[in-house]
Design a protein around this motif. Structure first.
Motif, PDB file in Angstrom:
ATOM      1  N   ASP A   1      43.687  39.326  34.931  1.00 48.65           N
ATOM      2  CA  ASP A   1      42.476  38.739  34.749  1.00 48.65           C
ATOM      3  C   ASP A   1      41.191  39.644  34.446  1.00 48.65           C
ATOM      4  O   ASP A   1      41.232  41.092  34.693  1.00 48.65           O
ATOM      5  CB  ASP A   1      41.579  38.227  36.637  1.00 48.65           C
ATOM      6  CG  ASP A   1      40.799  37.996  37.374  1.00 48.65           C
ATOM      7  OD1 ASP A   1      39.641  37.507  36.370  1.00 48.65           O
ATOM      8  OD2 ASP A   1      39.829  38.554  38.318  1.00 48.65           O
ATOM      9  N   ASN A   2      39.969  38.649  34.350  1.00 55.81           N
ATOM     10  CA  ASN A   2      38.299  39.657  33.199  1.00 55.81           C
ATOM     11  C   ASN A   2      37.614  39.509  34.073  1.00 55.81           C
ATOM     12  O   ASN A   2      36.174  38.993  33.528  1.00 55.81           O
ATOM     13  CB  ASN A   2      38.327  39.193  31.957  1.00 55.81           C
ATOM     14  CG  ASN A   2      38.305  40.108  30.521  1.00 55.81           C
ATOM     15  OD1 ASN A   2      39.593  40.996  30.677  1.00 55.81           O
ATOM     16  ND2 ASN A   2      38.985  39.502  29.349  1.00 55.81           N
ATOM     17  N   ALA A   3      37.743  40.166  35.477  1.00 57.68           N
ATOM     18  CA  ALA A   3      36.385  39.944  36.180  1.00 57.68           C
ATOM     19  C   ALA A   3      36.143  38.310  36.925  1.00 57.68           C
ATOM     20  O   ALA A   3      35.041  38.698  36.851  1.00 57.68           O
ATOM     21  CB  ALA A   3      35.555  41.382  36.252  1.00 57.68           C
ATOM     22  N   SER A   4      36.360  37.810  37.254  1.00 52.91           N
ATOM     23  CA  SER A   4      36.336  36.486  36.735  1.00 52.91           C
ATOM     24  C   SER A   4      35.632  36.175  39.003  1.00 52.91           C
ATOM     25  O   SER A   4      36.175  37.115  39.353  1.00 52.91           O
ATOM     26  CB  SER A   4      37.582  35.468  37.144  1.00 52.91           C
ATOM     27  OG  SER A   4      38.051  35.288  36.173  1.00 52.91           O
ATOM     28  N   THR A   5      34.674  35.403  38.640  1.00 55.53           N
ATOM     29  CA  THR A   5      34.164  35.432  40.042  1.00 55.53           C
ATOM     30  C   THR A   5      33.555  33.737  40.279  1.00 55.53           C
ATOM     31  O   THR A   5      32.956  33.619  41.473  1.00 55.53           O
ATOM     32  CB  THR A   5      32.615  35.596  39.774  1.00 55.53           C
ATOM     33  OG1 THR A   5      32.016  35.464  38.395  1.00 55.53           O
ATOM     34  CG2 THR A   5      32.480  37.655  39.962  1.00 55.53           C
TER      35      THR A   5
END
Length: 299
Positions: A42-46
């Motif tokens: 996960d690349n820092a999902s928001t």
């Protein structure tokens, strides 16, 4: 790096606000019964997508989550996922792809039949089953890029000298050696991946797959596509919410590839012309991409 397991296939999926299609991708991979693990990076999902995946599949021991503190880019995230993974075969799968249940077994069968394979690609299709553009590709040299952008590549069947970057979809059922394959589903034996040092982390998004294929070939291994194996891909669905961001990094990636590999880059004049051309093309695209993004946001 994790200890590797012989016979274990590691799927590596990189997510960055990938939306509801990520749920379908993860479910499709976990629907198989082969010996595999799924490393979700996960690349820092928001956007809540990771929470939905964990709620649906967090109990499945085959799913392993690796969180990055920020969006590191596709290649760097893939490298971290590969280091976290334990399999001897790595499958880098886009988060908007749907994997058939026998994908791991079929990939391993093809790799076993050709020990010289360093990269294996598949027949990527749209959701309706139509083969996608770019499944079979040539190195994007300056000459080929110009032929493609000018539209002259459509005359290649009549005049072979007018070769563009993309090749027509495969028409036979044999494994075929090519220069590059689609990065939507990119398969490598771990030994080949480690031999070339993984993805070049100088790319953030786009062209890192072309770079990897090139370096694998330079290492004396073969890049090939098996058109008998099909993976459905909702092309561009994971990047539609950020079209300008994606386009900027695509142009940046092409510039990096040109500087690394194209002999034309040694000529200072051509180098300057290509730089201006790449970013002029981006500048012309930008207003339309911004408008397109605003329209989607308004829906």
């Amino acid at each position: 790096m994790a200890a590797t397991g012989s016979g274990l296939t590691s799927f590596v999926v990189v997510a960055a606000d990938s939306g509801p299609l990520l749920d379908d991708c993860i479910a499709s991979v976990l629907g198989a019964a082969d010996a595999f693990e799924l490393v979700l990076v996960d690349n820092a999902s928001t956007d809540g997508s990771i929470g939905r995946v964990l709620a649906a599949h967090g109990h499945d021991a085959r799913l392993r989550l690796l969180r990055n503190p920020s969006n590191l880019g596709f290649g760097p995230a893939c490298n971290r996922g590969a280091g976290f993974a334990r399999g001897d075969v790595l499958v880098f799968l886009n988060p908007d792809c749907i994997a058939p249940t026998d994908l791991a077994a079929r990939l391993r069968a093809t790799l076993a039949s050709a020990p010289d394979l360093g990269v294996l690609g598949v027949q990527v299709t749209d959701p309706a089953g139509v083969p996608a553009r770019g499944n079979r590709r040539r190195d994007p040299t300056l000459r080929r890029a110009l032929v493609t952008l000018s539209g002259l590549a459509r005359f290649e069947p009549r005049w072979p000298a007018l070769q563009g970057v993309e090749m027509p979809p495969a028409t036979d059922e044999d494994v075929e050696t090519v220069e590059a394959v689609s990065g939507a589903c990119l398969v490598l034996p771990r030994a080949a991946f480690e031999r070339v040092g993984g993805f070049d982390e100088g790319y953030f998004l786009h062209a890192e797959d072309l770079d990897l294929c090139r370096r694998v070939r330079d290492a004396g291994l073969r890049v090939a596509i098996d058109p008998r194996i099909r993976v459905a891909h909702a092309q561009g669905a994971s990047s539609r919410s950020r079209p300008l961001f994606v386009a900027r990094h695509k142009h940046r990636g092409l510039w990096r590839y040109f500087r690394k590999f194209d002999p034309a880059a040694r000529n200072p004049l051509l180098r300057a012309i290509v730089f201006i051309g790449i970013w002029a093309h981006f500048a012309l695209q930008a207003p339309l991409l911004v408008l397109r993004g605003l329209r989607r946001a308004a829906r």
